[in-house]
Design an enzyme around this catalytic site. Structure first.
Site, short mmCIF file in Angstrom:
data_model
loop_
_atom_site.label_atom_id
_atom_site.label_comp_id
_atom_site.label_asym_id
_atom_site.label_seq_id
_atom_site.Cartn_x
_atom_site.Cartn_y
_atom_site.Cartn_z
N HIS A 83 32.82 25.98 41.02
CA HIS A 83 32.09 25.74 39.76
C HIS A 83 32.53 24.46 39.07
CE1 HIS A 83 35.35 27.94 37.49
NE2 HIS A 83 34.95 27.17 36.51
N ASP B 256 34.18 31.01 44.96
CA ASP B 256 34.36 29.93 43.99
C ASP B 256 35.49 29.02 44.45
OD1 ASP B 256 34.09 28.38 41.75
OD2 ASP B 256 34.97 29.85 40.37
N SER C 166 40.31 26.15 34.78
CA SER C 166 39.53 26.48 35.98
C SER C 166 39.83 25.53 37.12
CB SER C 166 38.04 26.38 35.67
OG SER C 166 37.56 27.60 35.20
#
Ligand code: 4AZ
Length: 244
Positions: A66, A121, A203
């Protein structure tokens, strides 16, 4: 007298609101890239923090899929390599003269990636040139790990922009399934029982277990909430796909 009362009231408000002055990544402490030279920031060409990552070869960075995805209602398209930079050796991202920046030559996103809650991911960035920093090997999960990043120190703060780290307990699949409805055993792991967590801006960054890269920060409901563990991509599950 008034001042003391106010101080007590402020402390009570801070406690019940979950805020803390000694917060971090959330609940962590300052870290120096010199101690973890394989941790990198992923930024826009003008230096805005996008994500974290980890150097797994001189010219390869593991991050979240992402982080390499354009945001938008209609688009889950890959972010073009020209819109990404990798920054190594810079504890404080505002000190642009520290460390080294590298352009990204190629982006590989896991072909199964659709959205964070569905898994896969993980992405690998190939750098335009090798970086002169120590790399980290992939490894397995354990009972606890350390997560690092330049992101928020609480749910609604701006990113710290300085590297921070925190130790988090790694939970069993059965506990993760109970606490996170989108948890899928296999390619995910979950960690944290409140107070200590990754948050927005962290992230893609590394979860390190016994000196090896076990996970990539993927998603969560809020940050550091008691019954909302952080969810990570479990790298051991992708070892053969990633090919190193
Ligand atoms: C995020 O928005 C994010 N508490 C990353 C990790 C977590 C929450 C949010 C885990 O990038």
């Amino acid at each position: 007298m008034r001042g003391k009362r106010f101080a007590v009231l402020a402390a009570v408000i801070a406690l019940v609101s979950g805020a803390s002055t000694a917060d971090a990544i959330v609940g962590g402490t300052p870290a120096r890239v010199a101690d973890t030279p394989w941790v990198v920031a992923i930024t826009t060409p003008d230096g805005q923090l996008i994500c974290g990552g980890a150097l797994v070869a001189a010219d390869k960075v593991v991050t979240a899929a992402h982080c390499a995805t354009l945001k938008g209602v209609m688009s889950r398209n890959q972010r073009p390599a020209e819109q990404l930079r990798v920054v190594a050796g810079r504890t404080d991202l505002r000190v642009k003269t520290d460390g080294t920046e590298a352009a990204v030559a190629d982006v590989w996103r896991h072909p199964g990636f659709r959205e964070v809650t569905k898994g896969d991911d993980v992405a690998v960035l190939t750098l335009a040139r090798p970086l002169p920093y120590r790399t980290i090997a992939l490894g397995d999960a354990g009972d606890e790990g350390t997560v690092l990043g330049w992101g928020r120190t609480a749910e609604n703060t701006p990113p710290a922009m300085t590297l921070r780290k925190v130790t988090v307990p790694i939970l069993s699949d059965s506990e993760c399934v109970l606490k996170e409805p989108d948890y899928r055993p296999g390619g995910m792991l979950c960690a944290g029982r409140g107070g200590r967590d990754a948050c927005t801006g962290d992230s893609g960054g590394p979860l390190v277990v016994r000196g090896r890269l076990a996970g990539v920060v993927s998603f969560g409901r809020g940050c550091a909430r008691a019954d909302e563990p952080g969810v990570y991509t479990r790298l051991a599950h992708y070892r053969s796909t990633l090919g190193f």
